[in-house]
Design a protein around this motif. Sequence first.
Motif, PDB file in Angstrom:
ATOM      1  N   ASP A  17       0.345  -1.194  -0.220  1.00 46.28           N
ATOM      2  CA  ASP A  17      -0.051   0.045  -0.058  1.00 46.28           C
ATOM      3  C   ASP A  17       0.685   1.430  -0.488  1.00 46.28           C
ATOM      4  O   ASP A  17       0.847   1.935  -0.861  1.00 46.28           O
ATOM      5  CB  ASP A  17      -0.680  -0.143   1.340  1.00 46.28           C
ATOM      6  CG  ASP A  17      -2.100  -1.099   1.073  1.00 46.28           C
ATOM      7  OD1 ASP A  17      -2.595  -1.215  -0.005  1.00 46.28           O
ATOM      8  OD2 ASP A  17      -2.842  -1.430   2.122  1.00 46.28           O
ATOM      9  N   ALA A  18       1.782   1.423   1.093  1.00 43.13           N
ATOM     10  CA  ALA A  18       3.073   2.459   1.051  1.00 43.13           C
ATOM     11  C   ALA A  18       3.341   2.515  -0.987  1.00 43.13           C
ATOM     12  O   ALA A  18       2.841   4.074  -1.147  1.00 43.13           O
ATOM     13  CB  ALA A  18       3.751   2.129   2.200  1.00 43.13           C
ATOM     14  N   GLU A  19       3.797   1.861  -0.730  1.00 48.35           N
ATOM     15  CA  GLU A  19       4.818   1.850  -2.306  1.00 48.35           C
ATOM     16  C   GLU A  19       3.768   2.416  -3.676  1.00 48.35           C
ATOM     17  O   GLU A  19       3.903   3.578  -3.969  1.00 48.35           O
ATOM     18  CB  GLU A  19       4.900   1.232  -2.368  1.00 48.35           C
ATOM     19  CG  GLU A  19       6.655   0.532  -1.991  1.00 48.35           C
ATOM     20  CD  GLU A  19       6.854  -0.839  -2.445  1.00 48.35           C
ATOM     21  OE1 GLU A  19       6.874  -1.555  -3.257  1.00 48.35           O
ATOM     22  OE2 GLU A  19       7.849  -1.479  -1.905  1.00 48.35           O
ATOM     23  N   GLU A 168      -0.785  20.855   6.903  1.00 45.68           N
ATOM     24  CA  GLU A 168       0.066  19.654   7.610  1.00 45.68           C
ATOM     25  C   GLU A 168      -0.138  18.421   8.256  1.00 45.68           C
ATOM     26  O   GLU A 168       0.677  17.653   8.494  1.00 45.68           O
ATOM     27  CB  GLU A 168      -0.416  21.099   9.444  1.00 45.68           C
ATOM     28  CG  GLU A 168       0.730  20.496  10.265  1.00 45.68           C
ATOM     29  CD  GLU A 168       1.974  20.501  10.113  1.00 45.68           C
ATOM     30  OE1 GLU A 168       2.935  19.456  10.894  1.00 45.68           O
ATOM     31  OE2 GLU A 168       2.684  21.008   9.315  1.00 45.68           O
ATOM     32  N   THR A 169      -1.868  18.161   8.308  1.00 44.92           N
ATOM     33  CA  THR A 169      -1.988  16.901   8.248  1.00 44.92           C
ATOM     34  C   THR A 169      -1.175  16.077   7.268  1.00 44.92           C
ATOM     35  O   THR A 169      -0.931  15.057   7.504  1.00 44.92           O
ATOM     36  CB  THR A 169      -3.235  17.565   8.643  1.00 44.92           C
ATOM     37  OG1 THR A 169      -3.731  17.842  10.002  1.00 44.92           O
ATOM     38  CG2 THR A 169      -4.069  15.218   8.529  1.00 44.92           C
ATOM     39  N   PHE A 170      -1.157  16.164   6.529  1.00 41.39           N
ATOM     40  CA  PHE A 170      -1.243  15.536   4.919  1.00 41.39           C
ATOM     41  C   PHE A 170       0.078  15.241   5.304  1.00 41.39           C
ATOM     42  O   PHE A 170       1.094  13.895   4.072  1.00 41.39           O
ATOM     43  CB  PHE A 170      -2.120  15.440   4.047  1.00 41.39           C
ATOM     44  CG  PHE A 170      -4.022  15.669   3.773  1.00 41.39           C
ATOM     45  CD1 PHE A 170      -4.472  14.471   4.814  1.00 41.39           C
ATOM     46  CD2 PHE A 170      -4.262  16.697   3.247  1.00 41.39           C
ATOM     47  CE1 PHE A 170      -5.548  14.311   4.832  1.00 41.39           C
ATOM     48  CE2 PHE A 170      -5.523  16.418   3.427  1.00 41.39           C
ATOM     49  CZ  PHE A 170      -5.966  15.076   3.684  1.00 41.39           C
ATOM     50  N   ALA A 175       4.969  11.957   5.702  1.00 41.04           N
ATOM     51  CA  ALA A 175       5.891  11.467   6.022  1.00 41.04           C
ATOM     52  C   ALA A 175       5.882   9.739   7.021  1.00 41.04           C
ATOM     53  O   ALA A 175       6.264   9.178   6.626  1.00 41.04           O
ATOM     54  CB  ALA A 175       6.604  12.155   7.740  1.00 41.04           C
ATOM     55  N   PHE A 176       5.080   9.700   7.052  1.00 39.05           N
ATOM     56  CA  PHE A 176       4.449   8.086   7.893  1.00 39.05           C
ATOM     57  C   PHE A 176       4.485   7.368   6.424  1.00 39.05           C
ATOM     58  O   PHE A 176       5.695   5.862   6.821  1.00 39.05           O
ATOM     59  CB  PHE A 176       2.740   8.033   8.321  1.00 39.05           C
ATOM     60  CG  PHE A 176       2.037   7.101   8.547  1.00 39.05           C
ATOM     61  CD1 PHE A 176       3.010   5.929   9.931  1.00 39.05           C
ATOM     62  CD2 PHE A 176       2.492   5.728   7.681  1.00 39.05           C
ATOM     63  CE1 PHE A 176       3.184   4.781   9.674  1.00 39.05           C
ATOM     64  CE2 PHE A 176       1.401   5.058   8.268  1.00 39.05           C
ATOM     65  CZ  PHE A 176       2.357   3.553   9.007  1.00 39.05           C
ATOM     66  N   PHE A 177       4.484   7.489   4.971  1.00 37.86           N
ATOM     67  CA  PHE A 177       4.028   6.440   4.586  1.00 37.86           C
ATOM     68  C   PHE A 177       5.952   6.270   3.281  1.00 37.86           C
ATOM     69  O   PHE A 177       5.990   5.316   3.224  1.00 37.86           O
ATOM     70  CB  PHE A 177       3.078   6.575   3.666  1.00 37.86           C
ATOM     71  CG  PHE A 177       0.976   6.508   3.719  1.00 37.86           C
ATOM     72  CD1 PHE A 177       0.979   4.973   4.319  1.00 37.86           C
ATOM     73  CD2 PHE A 177       0.642   7.110   3.467  1.00 37.86           C
ATOM     74  CE1 PHE A 177       0.108   4.679   3.999  1.00 37.86           C
ATOM     75  CE2 PHE A 177      -0.915   6.822   3.859  1.00 37.86           C
ATOM     76  CZ  PHE A 177      -0.704   5.825   4.253  1.00 37.86           C
ATOM     77  N   GLY A 178       5.830   7.636   3.686  1.00 37.69           N
ATOM     78  CA  GLY A 178       8.192   7.784   3.095  1.00 37.69           C
ATOM     79  C   GLY A 178       8.275   6.589   4.394  1.00 37.69           C
ATOM     80  O   GLY A 178       9.404   5.895   3.710  1.00 37.69           O
ATOM     81  N   SER A 179       8.101   6.164   5.231  1.00 34.58           N
ATOM     82  CA  SER A 179       8.944   5.495   6.325  1.00 34.58           C
ATOM     83  C   SER A 179       9.054   4.074   5.849  1.00 34.58           C
ATOM     84  O   SER A 179       9.353   3.648   6.200  1.00 34.58           O
ATOM     85  CB  SER A 179       8.418   6.158   7.878  1.00 34.58           C
ATOM     86  OG  SER A 179       7.339   5.758   7.964  1.00 34.58           O
TER      87      SER A 179
END
Length: 371
Positions: A17-19, A168-170, A175-179
């Motif tokens: 999903d993240a990718e 700011e929220t997105f 950042a989360f999905f980037g991690s």
Amino acid sequence: METEMRTAAIWQGVISDAEYFGRFARDLQDCTDDFLSSVIAFCMVPYFSLAMHESLQKLEDISPGISSEITSETLAVSARSRHSLKLFEDTQRGINGQISYFRDEIFTAHSEAFLGNTWLPLARPFETDLGLYSYGRRLISTTHAATFHLGFEPRKALAVDSDTYFRETFREYGAFFGSLGADLNDPGPDTFFKSLRYSELSDRDVRARRYYRRVFNGRETPEINATLTTFQALLNFGNLVLTSAIDRQRVDYTDFKIAYLCLYQVLRSLQILLNDGTYGLTDLSAATASSIVNMEAAQTIMKRGAKPFRNTLMHYNLPPSVAMSRVDLSQPFFGLVPIYFPQHDAASFIEMVHQCGTATSAMLDKWGGEH
């Protein structure tokens, strides 16, 4: 070994999903049409929220503290947005709670923001407080549906400084999905967004009170009609827009997951509405809803014994009772399709879901009437 297999399945779903979201953001970034990119991005938000909320629930067990970099406000937004996808299956709200939320929160916030603003009294009947967005002349979102699925408090979402709040929220979502591996430079295949045509997207503004009395169940049930309009838009996006470029020889986990969950939740919600019997459905509405949920494919998708398959796509974890000897992480959906749908392999199951989604979308559009 079993624990390792279950953990591997969770990571595989989360990273897939993240990718995918990284590639979607890449394709969105390349778009030169702000109208198209903004409407489609808003349609995708609840699925970002679903992936973020559910992956955090699972990854906290595997790697405690992973959510510590995300603010409590963003966590709350993602939870509300994710739960919006349950529709009438949301046990915290149910039908009555969702109706009340539309009436007391969404309707009120939009009318306060957009009505009564003109200085000329004669012009006030022409003010509008509901935006409709269509792709290929099929409804895929409304401003009310977007507010419902975004997860922000309605008045906060419509405030004059909301753009900063959204960004700011997105940023935290990104950042989360980037991690987890999302990358704007991912060389992987195009997402559905690349196949969309700017000329197919259109919008118009209407007065919500008038519109909701002309669609679905008629003038006596505007709140029910608003929720059904949201179902219609959700399913049209998931079944028509998101799957527009799918090569059925190559299964994309995230594309199918979104389309399947859209269809499942709409079908279950219509079944819940039919079973309740207290919301004043007309004979035509009841007959139409019954025709939808009693389709053979719909019954197959909703059968109680297949709920663990839905749960795996929704929550990432493998069903607790499934034998690990039957799980194959190299197969589409971990090889679960023939376990829960014995009459299908992955390819035939994908086709059945697509055909059921297409038929349901068409019947919802006809039932809804004007758009």
